[in-house]
Design an enzyme around this catalytic site. Structure first.
Site, PDB file in Angstrom:
ATOM      1  CG  HIS A   1       5.689  27.427 -12.293  1.00  0.00           C
ATOM      2  ND1 HIS A   1       4.689  26.794 -11.600  1.00  0.00           N
ATOM      3  CD2 HIS A   1       6.047  28.498 -11.534  1.00  0.00           C
ATOM      4  CE1 HIS A   1       4.448  27.445 -10.468  1.00  0.00           C
ATOM      5  NE2 HIS A   1       5.253  28.487 -10.406  1.00  0.00           N
TER       6      HIS A   1
ATOM      7  CB  CYS B   1       3.273  20.927  -8.897  1.00  0.00           C
ATOM      8  SG  CYS B   1       3.220  21.427 -10.598  1.00  0.00           S
TER       9      CYS B   1
END
Ligand code: CIR
Length: 267
Positions: free
Chosen positions: A177, A262
């Site tokens: 990401h 996350c």
């Protein structure tokens, strides 16, 4: 606009942007069945649970009130809640995760956020993972990655625009990401992989070496900064910054490609 007005606007935004809450979700017993490209071995569930508890303690010591959701074994990656929503002051955009195995995780998060925010949902064929969304004050960088497509990015951009934010897309390769590669720390400081230097002009950028690349993902919470434990080079650099630095052992989450940001949704 006069410089003073810009600075006052930014100061107001920073006050407004102070985080007070976090949503987290415990790892489940089948946490090791999640998706990973890391070749670091099998994570240990008991150790992951203990690390998750320590992470929650760090969030609380940064002043956050936590909503701790129970694990749902249908979703072994469910503890990585960041990917399921993008939270703005009045609105939360519930994502449509880019890996089909993770679609559905967002249901419990939407229920938890509904108490605090109006909700909007990414619609097919849009795909979006929150890990690809990097907020820098009133601008959002949206990573186009294997998990986030143009349609998802466009939907997010138009909802953000409706809230008065600007956005731009960034191609992401070599990492899962966008925020696996770069973190905004606040006060014009960034940390990240050298490939992301230059993303934001005029900022002070701390490049991480390959052997400490896991530290490209840190977590800034108001005046606290969480970093993964065990990276002395980055630690020495971050200690120079005006944050209360907290180290968190993340070894089991790293094995599943997850970083500090996350594991929570902040608002
Ligand atoms: C996945 O591959 O989706 C999970 N194993 C890790 C997700 C990490 N999330 C993030 O970087 N925002």
């Amino acid at each position: 606009m006069p410089l003073l007005a810009v600075l006052q606007g930014r100061a107001l935004k920073q006050i407004y942007m102070r985080f007070t809450h976090a949503i987290v979700r415990q790892p489940g017993v089948n946490f090791a069945d999640g998706i990973t490209g890391a070749q670091l071995g099998q994570p240990d569930y008991r150790r992951a649970l203990a690390q998750h508890e320590a992470y929650c303690q760090a969030l609380m010591s940064a002043g956050l009130q936590l909503s701790i959701l129970e694990a749902d074994e249908r979703y072994p990656d469910g503890c990585f809640v960041e990917d399921t929503a993008v939270v703005c002051p009045t609105l939360a955009i519930i994502t449509r995760p880019g890996n089909a195995a993770r679609q559905g995780e967002e249901g419990a998060i939407a229920r938890a956020l509904a108490a605090h925010k109006n909700l909007i949902y990414v619609q097919p064929p849009g795909l979006l993972d929150g890990g690809d969304v990097l907020q820098v004050h009133e601008h959002f960088f949206i990573g186009l990655s294997k998990r986030t497509n143009e349609v998802g990015a466009q939907q997010l951009a138009s909802w953000l625009a409706s809230q008065g934010y600007t956005s731009s897309t960034v191609p992401v390769s070599g990492v899962l990401h966008l925020k696996t590669g770069v973190t905004y720390l606040g006060q014009d400081h960034y940390i990240g992989l050298p490939a992301f230097e230059g993303l934001i002009p005029h900022a002070s950028f701390i490049p991480v070496e390959t052997e400490e690349s896991y530290c490209a993902n840190c977590l800034a919470i108001n005046d606290h900064l969480l970093m993964p434990a065990g990276f002395p080079g980055v630690k020495a650099r971050l200690q120079e910054l005006p944050y209360t630095l907290l180290e968190v052992d993340m070894s089991e989450f790293e094995k599943m490609d997850g970083g500090l940001s996350c594991l929570s949704l902040l608002f």
